[in-house]
Design a protein around this motif. Structure first.
Motif, PDB file in Angstrom:
ATOM      1  N   GLY A 225       0.944  -0.971  -0.234  1.00 57.42           N
ATOM      2  CA  GLY A 225      -0.148  -0.559   0.088  1.00 57.42           C
ATOM      3  C   GLY A 225       1.095   1.179   0.238  1.00 57.42           C
ATOM      4  N   LEU A 226       1.632   1.019  -0.692  1.00 59.67           N
ATOM      5  CA  LEU A 226       2.681   2.263  -0.519  1.00 59.67           C
ATOM      6  C   LEU A 226       2.601   2.724  -1.601  1.00 59.67           C
ATOM      7  CD1 LEU A 226       5.795   0.799   1.534  1.00 59.67           C
ATOM      8  CD2 LEU A 226       3.881   2.281   2.903  1.00 59.67           C
ATOM      9  N   HIS A 227       1.872   3.809  -1.980  1.00 55.25           N
ATOM     10  CA  HIS A 227       1.533   4.566  -2.768  1.00 55.25           C
ATOM     11  C   HIS A 227       2.320   5.217  -3.797  1.00 55.25           C
ATOM     12  CE1 HIS A 227      -2.785   2.255  -2.786  1.00 55.25           C
ATOM     13  NE2 HIS A 227      -2.055   1.549  -3.197  1.00 55.25           N
ATOM     14  N   ASP A 228       3.134   6.639  -2.456  1.00 58.74           N
ATOM     15  CA  ASP A 228       3.390   7.533  -2.982  1.00 58.74           C
ATOM     16  C   ASP A 228       4.854   6.772  -2.683  1.00 58.74           C
ATOM     17  OD1 ASP A 228       1.057   9.080  -2.150  1.00 58.74           O
ATOM     18  OD2 ASP A 228       1.659   9.250  -0.023  1.00 58.74           O
ATOM     19  N   LYS A 229       5.706   6.007  -2.657  1.00 62.86           N
ATOM     20  CA  LYS A 229       7.207   5.466  -2.672  1.00 62.86           C
ATOM     21  C   LYS A 229       7.015   4.957  -3.954  1.00 62.86           C
ATOM     22  CE  LYS A 229       8.981   3.051   0.264  1.00 62.86           C
ATOM     23  NZ  LYS A 229      10.753   4.194   0.673  1.00 62.86           N
ATOM     24  N   VAL A 230       5.777   4.573  -4.738  1.00 59.71           N
ATOM     25  CA  VAL A 230       5.942   3.285  -5.961  1.00 59.71           C
ATOM     26  C   VAL A 230       6.198   4.576  -6.850  1.00 59.71           C
ATOM     27  CG1 VAL A 230       4.995   2.165  -7.119  1.00 59.71           C
ATOM     28  CG2 VAL A 230       4.985   1.519  -5.285  1.00 59.71           C
TER      29      VAL A 230
END
Length: 242
Positions: free
Chosen positions: A113-118
């Motif tokens: 769920g680490l969308h910002d990091k992706v």
């Protein structure tokens, strides 16, 4: 993109423009790379998709043809650092005329769920590629994701400024091989909402499947060197009878 006519009414040349012919097996000899690249060129495929080590061999072969270069980056795991990915993209795109670069997203982060990091991981590479006029396809390894994560990965690619979302590397093990099934392609298309092109890759081995995805509105497909003549229905009659 919705096709202007049914796929079964398209010519071989029209159908071949949907194909990135995959020449990615790490065990290929130089002669095998040349052989399958030339076959893709002869069919009129949109690009030949290769590993970076093959650039020196394949770049001269596609020069002056209607077939471009597609190179994979941080393949097949996508676990290099952000800086390393951008450096690799600069290395490839500054030396060769690369039409598309296929980068593997950190799908472990997608599963977390680490969308910002992706998104932050992809953006510098996208910027490098676009500086050189190269389009970016983001591979999210859909077989490792649930439906919600596939949609999230597609939206991450949109936010990062990529040009395509792509389903699979074809090298994931330990998972059921669904590949670019109509179900998975529809999930990506729905999440893309027309904001990013869609490339299906993995398990596209029959003409029926290939034509179905075109009629659905897919933009590009990764097809293995063995399957290209099958989906284009270009197998010589004598070979069909073997």
């Amino acid at each position: 993109m919705k096709p202007t006519k049914p796929a079964d009414e398209m010519t071989v040349k029209e159908l071949a423009r949907y194909i990135d012919q995959s020449v990615l097996k790490p065990e290929f000899t130089v002669e095998e790379i040349k052989k399958y690249t030339q076959e893709g060129i002869d069919f009129g495929c949109k690009t030949i998709c290769i590993n970076p080590a093959s650039l020196e061999v394949v770049a001269p072969m596609v020069e002056g043809t209607d077939t471009g270069l597609c190179v994979v980056c941080d393949f097949p795991f996508g676990l290099a650092t952000t800086e390393a990915k951008a450096m690799l993209a600069e290395e490839y795109c500054s030396k060769y005329d690369i039409e598309d670069l296929d980068i593997v997203a950190n799908y472990g982060w997608l599963r977390s769920g680490l969308h910002d990091k992706v998104v932050a991981d992809l953006k510098p590479l996208v910027e490098v590629c676009h500086k050189h006029g190269t389009k970016v396809k983001v591979i999210i390894e859909t077989e490792s994701l649930n439906d919600e994560q596939i949609a999230d990965g597609t939206r991450c690619a949109v936010e990062a400024g990529a040009d395509f979302i792509k389903s699979s590397t074809g090298f994931l093990t330990g998972h059921e091989s669904e590949g670019a099934s109509p179900r998975v392609v529809k999930l990506m298309m729905d999440a893309a909402n027309g904001e990013i092109a869609v490339k299906g890759s993995g398990c596209i081995r029959t003409r029926e499947h290939f034509l179905q995805l075109i009629d659905m509105g897919i933009d590009r497909m990764g097809v293995g060197y063995r399957s290209t003549p099958v989906v284009l229905d270009c197998i010589p009659e004598e070979a069909k009878n073997l």
